[in-house]
Design an enzyme around this catalytic site. Sequence first.
Site, PDB file in Angstrom:
ATOM      1  CE  LYS A 131      -7.264  -0.360   6.205  1.00 26.44           C
ATOM      2  NZ  LYS A 131      -7.990   0.022   4.993  1.00 26.44           N
ATOM      3  CG  HIS A 159      -1.881   0.967   1.451  1.00 26.91           C
ATOM      4  ND1 HIS A 159      -1.612   2.265   1.826  1.00 26.91           N
ATOM      5  CD2 HIS A 159      -3.231   0.891   1.308  1.00 26.91           C
ATOM      6  CE1 HIS A 159      -2.753   2.932   1.903  1.00 26.91           C
ATOM      7  NE2 HIS A 159      -3.746   2.124   1.593  1.00 26.91           N
ATOM      8  CD  GLN A 185      -6.845  -4.623   3.912  1.00 31.98           C
ATOM      9  OE1 GLN A 185      -7.757  -5.433   4.054  1.00 31.98           O
ATOM     10  NE2 GLN A 185      -7.069  -3.338   3.716  1.00 31.98           N
ATOM     11  CG  ASP A 206       0.588  -2.496   6.249  1.00 33.62           C
ATOM     12  OD1 ASP A 206      -0.368  -2.648   7.025  1.00 33.62           O
ATOM     13  OD2 ASP A 206       0.533  -1.813   5.212  1.00 33.62           O
ATOM     14  CB  CYS A 251      -3.630   3.275  -1.438  1.00 34.93           C
ATOM     15  SG  CYS A 251      -4.877   4.492  -1.059  1.00 34.93           S
TER      16      CYS A 251
HETATM   17  N1  PMP Z   1      -1.703  -0.757   4.609  1.00 32.23           N
HETATM   18  C1  PMP Z   1      -2.649  -1.524   4.068  1.00 32.23           C
HETATM   19  C2  PMP Z   1      -2.302  -2.912   3.608  1.00 32.23           C
HETATM   20  C3  PMP Z   1      -3.950  -1.032   3.941  1.00 32.23           C
HETATM   21  O1  PMP Z   1      -4.897  -1.786   3.389  1.00 32.23           O
HETATM   22  C4  PMP Z   1      -4.234   0.267   4.409  1.00 32.23           C
HETATM   23  C5  PMP Z   1      -5.630   0.860   4.282  1.00 32.23           C
HETATM   24  N2  PMP Z   1      -6.214   0.679   3.025  1.00 32.23           N
HETATM   25  C6  PMP Z   1      -3.211   1.018   4.979  1.00 32.23           C
HETATM   26  C7  PMP Z   1      -1.959   0.469   5.053  1.00 32.23           C
HETATM   27  C8  PMP Z   1      -3.439   2.398   5.484  1.00 32.23           C
HETATM   28  O2  PMP Z   1      -4.292   2.378   6.582  1.00 32.23           O
HETATM   29  P1  PMP Z   1      -4.848   3.738   7.206  1.00 32.23           P
HETATM   30  O3  PMP Z   1      -5.419   4.523   6.058  1.00 32.23           O
HETATM   31  O4  PMP Z   1      -5.895   3.290   8.164  1.00 32.23           O
HETATM   32  O5  PMP Z   1      -3.709   4.423   7.863  1.00 32.23           O
END
Ligand code: PMP
Length: 416
Positions: A236, A133, A213, A210, A374
């Site tokens: 999430k 991401h 997910q 990270d 993203c």
């Molecule tokens: N890493 C991953 C794998 C994600 O799916 C996301 C959210 N789509 C993020 C980071 C970023 O999370 P946040 O916007 O809650 O900071």
Amino acid sequence: MTDLSMAKAAQATLDVAAIRRDFPILDQKVNGKSLVYLDNGASAQKPQAVLEAMDRYYREMHSNVHRGAHTLGDRATTAFEGARETVREFLNAASTREIVWTRGTTEAINMVANGLTGRLGAGDEILISHMEHHANIVPWQMLAERTGATLKVIAVTPQGELDLESFGQQLSERTRILALTHVSNVLGTVNPVAELVAKAKAAGALTLLDGAQAVPHYRPDVQALGCDFYVFSSHKIFGPTGIGVLYGREQLLEDLPPYQFGGEMIERVTFEKTTWNTLPYKFEAGTPPIAEAVGLGAAIDYLNGLDRQAIEAAEQALLEKANTLVDSVPGMSVIGTAAHKVPVMSFKVDGLHPSDIGTLLDQQGIAIRTGHHCAMPLMDFYGVPGTARASFAFYNTLEEVEQLFSALQKVQRLFV
Ligand code: PMP
């Protein structure tokens, strides 16, 4: 048993109907149709228990924390620190000193990347993967720019798995940190992170996972994974927005400089010099998200009350059901067919732009995500501007999966 009856059996052990009653938002009409919420990867819905915990916090105990001056302050502090202990237990961290509240995954990664600035220089390498991401790309790119270090990227296979040969080639004694997603938000791939963390550590690198997910589906054990840092967002994992978690090994957090400065994070301030508070407060400048911490604690408590094995089985049943229906939509293909996946399905349909798919499904009450998710470098790898993505949670039903596919068939018939 047929695939479908196995899927039904898995769902039966979970009592999805009862679970759905815990999520009030699910019971509504959108565009005249019963809502089918399949955008859980972007943000999951909140059970009543979370809403009630936050409501009760504001009605009965709100005050600022760590001031110790009166009863409400003590109640708020107890609830707030209790939530930290809930997160510690959830991650199996050794101590609450290792649990730092952040605004979310993004801020947690920025905290670490920022803190490592003084430790990297020209010739050092930062290793990420092609399926990250943007939150796990850009902070490292900026760290590389600040320090003269080089950003290296582990390749992904066409099926959407990490290319382990590429990992072996990119990892070197110059790798200072491996920052890797536990589960891909686009592909659903569950990466073999424990194995890769062990290899990175053997090469002398720090490791950050990270978990954004991963946590909605699995309970990560940071000690078993062996990582130095593990990050995730509350929203999430069925908790509120505005809060997330940075887990860091205590000694590393001790050595890492703070990210922001101000109240709470200090021990003693004079105009000449300031010393830092103990962990984890050194990283928590300003009034923290107290109600949100309480809400996150309630979300984890709620999950702890469910049968995790049954959840996993039911989620896999949803994914299997979706997989069996792909051929029913002419021109549909799935992006990300790894052997080990969470229930996330990115797809394209020949002749249809992903954003049109999203809009037309929305008209039928079905919420999915479309776009680059993203993860622009991953879109470039697959040569697509974006994908449509259905991401399931344990409160989704097999009927909803069927509805998604009959809606897709309708869209396909109308437009192609
Ligand atoms: N890493 C991953 C794998 C994600 O799916 C996301 C959210 N789509 C993020 C980071 C970023 O999370 P946040 O916007 O809650 O900071």
